[in-house]
Design an enzyme around this catalytic site. Structure first.
Site, PDB file in Angstrom:
ATOM      1  N   GLN A   1      55.004 -23.996  60.064  1.00  0.00           N
ATOM      2  CA  GLN A   1      55.718 -23.968  58.786  1.00  0.00           C
ATOM      3  C   GLN A   1      56.934 -24.878  58.951  1.00  0.00           C
ATOM      4  OE1 GLN A   1      54.467 -21.702  56.059  1.00  0.00           O
ATOM      5  NE2 GLN A   1      52.708 -21.944  57.412  1.00  0.00           N
TER       6      GLN A   1
ATOM      7  N   ALA B   1      57.140 -15.491  49.166  1.00  0.00           N
ATOM      8  CA  ALA B   1      56.332 -16.153  50.189  1.00  0.00           C
ATOM      9  C   ALA B   1      56.539 -17.666  50.170  1.00  0.00           C
ATOM     10  CB  ALA B   1      54.868 -15.809  50.004  1.00  0.00           C
ATOM     11  N   HIS B   2      55.926 -18.326  51.143  1.00  0.00           N
ATOM     12  CA  HIS B   2      56.094 -19.769  51.342  1.00  0.00           C
ATOM     13  C   HIS B   2      55.664 -20.570  50.121  1.00  0.00           C
ATOM     14  CE1 HIS B   2      51.976 -19.586  53.687  1.00  0.00           C
ATOM     15  NE2 HIS B   2      51.999 -18.748  52.690  1.00  0.00           N
ATOM     16  N   GLY B   3      56.530 -21.477  49.739  1.00  0.00           N
ATOM     17  CA  GLY B   3      56.184 -22.429  48.697  1.00  0.00           C
ATOM     18  C   GLY B   3      56.384 -21.933  47.278  1.00  0.00           C
TER      19      GLY B   3
END
Lengths: 347, 347, 347
Positions: C204, C245-247
């Site tokens: 990441q 969460a990511h993004g």
């Protein structure tokens, strides 16, 4: 890094790539396709993103095996590599450019290490870390600042503990694990026996065992039981804010998404996937390869390979069909009243 | 410890035990029945585990009052004690063998204690603890490493604060409480007033009051209100990752399981049980002895003693019956269409 | 403070108040109306609390524009101020009396600051804070004890970081933000690609960007993506235990209540409100001004301004109507069976 050098590095990990070097551009890094930048490598996967090939300012692409996309990329003089599994190629590509932050090697002078602790070679222990009595840290363990490891815990080789996580007494954390910031491993299970005057506390004398390659997300919590162990199997990945209660046994290679909670004594097989905010009632068993969809409330055992959804959870297809009718309940109710009246049924 | 010595210790806490000494074995500890080990005391409760009496390698057992099990244990020359409430006997038994980890007595030199703080006698304050201005710590308080206590907080006698928890300004924590690792007590409530340009922040000038014997689980959060107090009553037990918003008033002897959340101003009576992942809408009142089942979404007041389930929550039996029919909605819908057609109703 | 002085201070922020000075009482502070105390200012909003005007021991009140209430207050010789938006007046009133706890100016000697970090003027950095390499802290940043800021992070002017929060590598936190205790910003997203033998970790390498005026609640978690950014827009307020969460890309002026979770790549517009325990499936888009009700499970895109409820989420009114019929499913099922039998349909 030249694109050709990148391809050489990647070739170790990715089988049988097709490669188009174009003018072998110099790469400064990677960028996401929706936000791609000049002089970077980017990545196309799936129909949804395919149109970016025509306009992306990136100079190089990871592509799926798709002749049309490859031709489009070549026409634009982009360098590209096409592979069977673009996401895996992407994972390896990021590793070529990206170096995670690690604590500095050695033991920071502000770290408080109990004299009875056994510290392996090549550790990196950052500022204000506190290591309790009789703790064992393996070789190459990396501990970020302000982590607390209670007495008697064991941390396996190469495991990383991120900032402000807490490892409680007698926890056994395997090698190659990652415990993310703020996670708490091995805390007391929620054990109270009801009596007339309130609650008798059940002391939680057991401990938590994480096998190798486990990841535990930020602020997730894994409790220890009154007796015996709470276990998480090899390579199981646990996301942020997940609760694993005392005495759960989780198998290998599971993925457990954020905010999922398991009550006491739950048994999860291998390769189980639990989506976000799933809840599992105490002592339920979930078979190998089963899937719990987001927000499922699992009240009874789930067979291997089964997919369940809803609260209380039903087989996925049963839930979807019933759920599709749910919104029609008001009109169904009216029709039924009409038919009952017409048929002379009393309501 | 000899089994007979153990029985003597236990007798103080457990009324009228039946005891079979067998050969008065030496006990090395306790073990869970599913995973029991030689030379240990183990524990049988309920039908599900009864068959272990025939095969367990443990040398001694805690049994329910059940002649058949007792006879089986005697036949195998196992020592045993039979009681009315085996789980309570187990809780006391664990205490005979198990010593929780405590911080070392005294104040660790790396702890940062504000000169205006008032520290009681016999405290144990571990490494890197930070105690703010005008904080009061009672007698025998134990604080694990890296805990932060903001200015003006009070911590009662014998209360334990686990690693990396945070006690915010002016919180009042009663005696004999346990605040588990990473919990945050007394942080700012989520108070923002909508205006045309966005939000006006409502300063949260109140504070949190926990009565005696309260436990707060790992990474749980209890917010303070704009004015007045957020309260948790005597001996109420709160599990991991629970959210208690600003201004909630929780009664005595409640048990609130993991990942449950209460919005602002919720009132919970005494002896209320909330299972995991329950959500309660702001300003709802839940009466004494009520139960919220797992994942319940409680939108309106719950009467004393009522059990509610579902989202939005219904009386438990109503929900169970309706829920059992839910999966039949597709066939009901088809049948209804058929009947409507036959009856000449327009759809 | 005299009531008249208070009114002068408040007048800067609150338009066109009506004021009744009575005997211009001395105010010692504010108190909640349900628990109001003598010599304090209190606050009435809404029918539910109106009756307190007749009995409150407070000596002064903030009132809505309501002649009856004002007359009652005057009759009791209470001082009062009446305004269009009493809650906003309350927010400003609290500011007149309440001073939040801040770390002492300067850098505490126990703080560990990397020599390459760039520290702005007028910062307050408390005990045991750890600041990594190449971190930038703006002017007037206040950092409470035991916070960890990983390498390369940026923290904007006047931002406050509460105790034990963690800011991960390369995070960009805007000015005037508040990160509450135990929150984790910029940790690794939950990225694992399934392969035959288990999981390949997706590194990441992205980072998290919070715009100005963002608040992030206690123990909330905001992950960084594999590539690119996770974003939170201007003045968006995030409550305790929320997972981003990511993004994810979250717009401006949103309010996201406790225990809500968003999976990867979710897009949230401006002025969106998500109530507690909402879950949003990956890559779903929620339009400007939309509302997700408590515990909603959002599986597909939500239009601007739409209100959705239930899991899976439906338009709010559709859900309420269907939900009201849900409890009648057992009787509907019985009636339908009766009608089918009567009509000679086979079951």
């Amino acid at each position: 890094m030249k694109f050709s050098e990148f391809i050489q590095q990647l070739a170790v990990s990715v089988p049988n790539p097709q490669v188009h070097l174009a003018n072998d551009p110099e790469l400064t890094g990677l960028s996401a396709i929706e936000d791609s930048q000049a002089h970077t490598l980017s990545y196309i996967e799936g129909e949804k993103y395919a149109h970016h090939v025509l306009t992306t300012p990136a100079c190089a692409l990871i592509l799926p095996r798709h002749d049309g996309l490859q031709a489009q990329a070549s026409d634009r003089h982009l360098a590209w590599i096409a592979v069977d599994e673009p996401r895996i190629a992407l994972a390896h590509a990021i590793r070529c450019f990206y170096q995670p932050v690690s604590p500095e090697p050695g033991i920071h002078p502000s770290a408080q290490i109990h004299p009875t602790a056994h510290i392996g070679t090549d550790v990196a222990i950052a500022a204000n870390v506190v290591i309790g009595a009789h703790v064992t840290l393996g070789e190459g363990v990396a501990i970020h600042p302000n982590v607390v490891v209670y007495a008697g815990a064991q941390v396996g080789d190469r495991t990383v503990l991120h900032a402000n996580c807490v490892i409680h007494e007698r926890s056994e954390i395997g090698p190659d694990c990652v415990i993310h910031s703020g996670a708490v491993i091995g805390s007391e299970g929620f054990g109270f026996v009801p009596v007339a005057e309130g609650w008798v506390k059940m002391p939680q004398s057991g401990h938590v065992v994480l096998a190798s390659g486990v990841e535990v997300g930020c602020n997730a919590t894994i409790d220890r039981p009154a007796l015996g162990t709470t276990q998480v199997g090899r390579n199981t990945k646990i996301d942020n804010l997940v609760q694993v209660a005392h005495g759960c046994k989780i198998g290998d290679n599971c993925a457990i998404a954020a905010q999922t909670g398991m009550a006491g004594g739950v048994k999860i097989g291998n390769r189980v996937i639990l989506a976000g905010q799933v809840g599992i009632v105490d002592h339920v068993e979930v078979g190998d390869g089963a899937i719990g969809a987001a927000q499922a409330g699992i009240h009874s055992n789930v067979k291997p390979g089964e997919i369940v959804t809803g609260s209380p959870a039903l087989p996925h297809k049963v839930f979807l069909k019933a759920s599709a009718v749910f919104r029609r309940l008001p009109e169904m109710h009216r029709t039924l009243k009409q038919l009952s009246r017409d048929a002379g049924l009393k309501e």
